[in-house]
Design an enzyme around this catalytic site. Structure first.
Site, PDB file in Angstrom:
ATOM      1  N   GLY A  89       0.868  -1.176  -0.038  1.00 14.03           N
ATOM      2  CA  GLY A  89      -0.015   0.031   0.131  1.00 14.03           C
ATOM      3  C   GLY A  89       0.667   1.274  -0.042  1.00 14.03           C
ATOM      4  O   GLY A  89       2.141   1.100  -0.089  1.00 14.03           O
ATOM      5  N   GLY A  90       0.111   2.285   0.292  1.00 23.77           N
ATOM      6  CA  GLY A  90       0.602   3.705   0.276  1.00 23.77           C
ATOM      7  C   GLY A  90       0.118   4.708  -0.552  1.00 23.77           C
ATOM      8  O   GLY A  90       0.708   5.632  -1.081  1.00 23.77           O
ATOM      9  N   SER A  99      -4.107  -2.087   1.781  1.00 21.49           N
ATOM     10  CA  SER A  99      -4.556  -0.653   1.552  1.00 21.49           C
ATOM     11  C   SER A  99      -4.677  -0.752   0.144  1.00 21.49           C
ATOM     12  O   SER A  99      -5.361  -1.263  -0.639  1.00 21.49           O
ATOM     13  CB  SER A  99      -3.408   0.084   2.352  1.00 21.49           C
ATOM     14  OG  SER A  99      -4.166   1.482   2.513  1.00 21.49           O
ATOM     15  N   ASP A 143     -10.838   1.129  11.656  1.00 21.67           N
ATOM     16  CA  ASP A 143     -10.078   1.690  10.539  1.00 21.67           C
ATOM     17  C   ASP A 143     -10.516   2.944   9.854  1.00 21.67           C
ATOM     18  O   ASP A 143     -11.676   2.774   9.315  1.00 21.67           O
ATOM     19  CB  ASP A 143      -9.875   0.576   9.419  1.00 21.67           C
ATOM     20  CG  ASP A 143      -8.957   0.916   8.529  1.00 21.67           C
ATOM     21  OD1 ASP A 143      -8.529   2.333   8.193  1.00 21.67           O
ATOM     22  OD2 ASP A 143      -8.481   0.291   7.790  1.00 21.67           O
ATOM     23  N   HIS A 177      -5.915   0.953  10.926  1.00 16.72           N
ATOM     24  CA  HIS A 177      -5.449   0.667   9.618  1.00 16.72           C
ATOM     25  C   HIS A 177      -4.030   0.106   9.728  1.00 16.72           C
ATOM     26  O   HIS A 177      -3.644  -0.621   8.945  1.00 16.72           O
ATOM     27  CB  HIS A 177      -5.575   1.965   8.712  1.00 16.72           C
ATOM     28  CG  HIS A 177      -5.283   1.582   7.289  1.00 16.72           C
ATOM     29  ND1 HIS A 177      -5.973   0.983   6.357  1.00 16.72           N
ATOM     30  CD2 HIS A 177      -4.240   2.017   6.420  1.00 16.72           C
ATOM     31  CE1 HIS A 177      -5.600   1.120   5.027  1.00 16.72           C
ATOM     32  NE2 HIS A 177      -4.492   1.649   5.229  1.00 16.72           N
TER      33      HIS A 177
END
Length: 434
Positions: free
Chosen positions: A138-139, A242, A343, A375
């Site tokens: 993710g990011g 994510s 989350d 999260h």
């Protein structure tokens, strides 16, 4: 020429003795060369670490340029700095493993575009074929990077599982269609080349393609094509976290649609034994306002996703609901979604509605919720805590479900080592900006 057994045995003994003398002589010579080789290897590792540090710094500044600097983001960045400092004892240990462990093969090229690289995390035991997890990190579609999967790779490799962490172009270097294409190329590389990096070549060398339809016991859904390797189904699992969960799901759905239409493909959905989505978002229409309120502003989000006109194409939940794509749902592997109930970055309802949609169109899907988890709890704090971890145990149990020997080893495996003191983890949980 004397071909008697005695003569033949004597010749063999002489050959063995000569070979041993050569090995002893060679072993005595290269002491200086070995030291030089080790120094060069350490130098390469340090240089690579410096390059990776530069890239991470560059990604951070890129994020600032994209988001702009206002009061909200100044506060978030301060919180992020404190959060990172609290977890730094664990990050340092993971970084040391990532840069200096012989179990990590970094930056394997899988395509011809920038960032088309992946890292392989290999178990210490190289005997036999291993299950493989193709992981998309993710990011926020902006700062994703393959090294973010190092902790997961390290801990799964300890359970005899190979992990391939796939890198991909981020915004603004690429937009969502390029991210999905990169991920699909990385998955294709894993499906077609993993035998060279730890799979048993004798087991995986012969590929037999059977055309269906077929129904597999305990798997569900109809397969039009099954790919066997010398009588064994290859054990590749696709996973994303994510934004990576969204990108991986897009790649999987797109591949299933291509297969249902008979298009040319470089990898088959039937090669994926299961999909694991961690804290992902699967319907862009439901997320755009939420992200705007969280600081990922609408204008930036629309740029990443190539405008609102592309929301339908890059919303897995919407795509499987379309009548024209209903046939592709039967090709999908079993899907397991994992989400924390607290989350705030991507609400758990994102996974809930996707699972409900998948089940309505006949796909095999399940949702596992973790009460009170945020999260980052599931992906960072809990793994850094060590010991028992429900998410980790769920994933390993699913991967090893058809391997009684592996399950037996899991039952007696030592608890995972704690990397960060509990007080720091609790503080990080409180101030996390995610």
């Amino acid at each position: 020429m004397d071909s008697s057994p005695a003569s033949f045995g004597g010749d063999c003994c002489d050959d063995v003795m000569r070979h041993q003398r050569r090995r002893r002589a060679a072993a005595g010579k290269p002491e200086k060369g070995c030291r030089l080789g080790r120094q060069q290897s350490i130098g390469r590792d340090i240089g690579h670490a410096a390059a990776e540090t530069y890239l991470v710094t560059w990604l951070s500044f890129k994020l600032l340029r994209c988001l702009g600097v206002g009061y909200r983001w100044i506060m978030k960045l301060l919180a992020l700095g404190c959060y990172a400092m609290l977890l730094m004892p664990g990050f340092i240990q993971v970084a040391y493993y990532y840069f200096f462990s012989s179990q990590v093969q970094r930056s394997i090229v899988y395509g011809d575009q920038p960032r088309n690289r992946l890292d392989l995390h290999l178990p210490k035991n190289s005997e036999g074929s291993k299950p493989v997890v193709a992981f998309v990190t993710g990011g926020a579609w902006i700062i994703g990077y393959k090294a973010w999967g190092a902790l997961l790779g390290k801990q799964l490799a300890e359970r005899d599982i190979i992990v391939a962490c796939i890198d991909y172009r981020n915004f603004p270097q690429g937009t969502i269609s390029e991210m999905v294409n990169d991920a699909s190329q990385g998955i294709s590389f894993v499906c077609n080349n993993i035998a060279e990096y730890g799979g048993d070549p004798n087991r995986l060398k012969l590929k037999v393609v059977l055309h269906g339809p077929f129904r597999l016991l305990g798997v569900g859904g109809v397969r039009k094509k099954l790919i066997f390797f010398c009588g064994y189904l290859i054990r590749i699992y696709l996973m994303g976290q994510s934004a990576g969960a969204h990108i991986a799901a897009c790649a999987l759905i797109e591949q299933a649609i291509k297969e249902s239409l008979g298009d040319s493909i470089s990898w088959s959905v039937s090669q994926i034994k299961a999909y694991f989505g961690l804290s992902g978002g699967y319907n862009l229409f439901n997320l755009v306002d939420h992200f705007h309120n969280r600081g990922l502003y609408r204008s930036i989000f629309l740029s990443i996703m190539e405008g609102e006109k592309s929301f339908e194409q890059f919303s897995p939940e919407v795509r499987v609901r379309e009548i024209a794509n209903r046939n592709s749902a039967s090709l999908l592997p079993p899907i397991s979604l994992f989400h924390g109930t607290t989350d705030y970055s991507i609400p758990a309802d994102s996974s809930k509605t996707f699972v409900e949609t998948l089940q309505k169109v006949g796909a095999q899907a399940e949702l596992i919720l973790y009460e009170g988890k945020t999260h980052t709890d599931l992906f960072l704090q809990d793994p850094l805590r060590g010991g028992k971890d429900d998410l980790f145990d769920h994933i390993v149990a699913k991967i090893h479900a058809d391997d009684p020997e592996a399950l037996a080893r899991d039952a007696v495996a030592p608890p995972r080592r704690r990397l960060v003191p509990e007080i720091l983890l609790l503080l990080a949980h409180k101030i996390s900006p995610f």
